[in-house]
Design an enzyme around this catalytic site. Structure first.
Site, PDB file in Angstrom:
ATOM      1  CE  LYS A  50      -4.326  -2.000   1.634  1.00  0.00           C
ATOM      2  NZ  LYS A  50      -5.495  -2.015   2.404  1.00  0.00           N
ATOM      3  CB  SER A  75      -8.032  -0.310  11.719  1.00  0.00           C
ATOM      4  OG  SER A  75      -8.465  -1.437  11.024  1.00  0.00           O
TER       5      SER A  75
END
Length: 311
Positions: A50, A75
């Protein structure tokens, strides 16, 4: 989106990311009856792919947007990725995290310079708080997976894999929010004439599989999977790419994910998270299709709670 544009994306983010290694295992090749090449994004900065999409998204902001910061709700891995990407580019990052998120994840976000805003555990609470920060701070919202610039950034993992091995028959990637899968599809379409993309997905959260059948974005009623990074669902930016171009979605049981996770840990001696093992579990399940083929697997990340392993 075309090949020169994707190449430009790759060149743009190169100074800020690692070119992660591709590993192989003779034993796993024998087990799969195929040649398998693992693109190890567990060695990426912040421990997951990511970082690629987060960096590209921030680089594409205007000077004014950068001055007001970015905000996301996450999260997990994207919270850490956006925090570090923003720090590298001197941009403030506001990270909306549920109050029950593991403290180790909150600590990592703070370590990367992210400003945490806690909220309730539901999706609505996250989205509401992110909108509030947008209005209050003027920050630009960046979605973890349903954002064009994020998707294009995620494509670069498969671009690198295909640059190293340009004769792959299939690339397997896990699917949760759909950003990595959509990016992998774009890379395969533009950097290979023969490579097709197959997704691995847990039966317990098979919304992508059901979305392909229904033709619209489906959601899950449960989130009962060890692959915690795949508990989210597709978005309107990545679903059209997946719907049109994915070769197949192979669903795997929880015990198959755990078996694959253990195989990678024991045989390859690398730390991967359960979501990463889903792609390899799909490879093992698709043995007939992949026999004697050359297979790429995107190991999406390695952020795992080592005190809570399933074996």
């Amino acid at each position: 989106m075309d090949k020169p544009t994707l190449q430009k994306v790759h060149n743009l983010i190169k100074p800020y990311i690692h070119r992660t290694p591709v590993l192989t295992s003779e034993l796993l090749n024998e087990l799969c009856e195929a040649e398998v090449f693992f693109k190890c994004e567990n060695f990426q900065k912040t421990g997951a792919f990511k970082m690629r999409g987060a960096t590209h998204a921030i680089l594409n902001l205007t000077k004014e947007q950068k001055s007001k910061g970015v905000v996301t709700h996450s999260s997990g891995n994207f919270a850490q990725a956006l925090s570090l990407a923003a720090k590298n580019l001197n941009v403030k990052a506001y990270i909306v995290m549920p109050e029950n998120a593991p403290e180790v994840k909150k600590s990592a976000v703070r370590g990367y310079g992210g400003v945490i805003i806690e909220c309730g555990s539901g999706v609505n609470a996250r989205e509401h708080e992110a909108v509030r920060i947008q209005k209050e701070k003027g920050a630009t919202f960046i979605h973890p997976s349903n954002d064009d610039d994020v998707i294009y950034g995620q494509a670069t993992a498969a671009i690198e894999l295909l640059e190293d091995y340009n004769d792959l028959n299939y690339i397997f990637a896990p699917v949760g929010g759909g950003g990595l899968l959509a990016g992998t599809i774009l890379a395969a379409n533009h950097f290979s004439d023969t490579c097709k993309v197959i997704a691995g997905e847990p039966f317990e959260v098979d919304d992508a599989y059901r979305s392909l059948i229904s033709g619209r974005i489906e959601k899950n009623k449960t989130s009962n999977t060890i692959a915690d990074g795949l508990r989210t669902y597709l978005g309107d930016r990545n679903f059209p790419i997946i719907k049109e171009h994915v070769e197949d979605i192979t669903r795997v049981e929880e015990d198959e994910i755990i078996k694959s996770l253990r195989l990678i840990w024991e045989r390859m001696k690398i730390v991967v998270e359960p979501s990463s093992a889903v792609a390899f579990a799909a490879v093992l399940k698709d043995k007939k299709r992949i026999r004697n083929k050359r297979i790429g697997v995107i190991i999406s990340g390695g952020n795992v709670d080592v005190s809570n392993l399933p074996f």
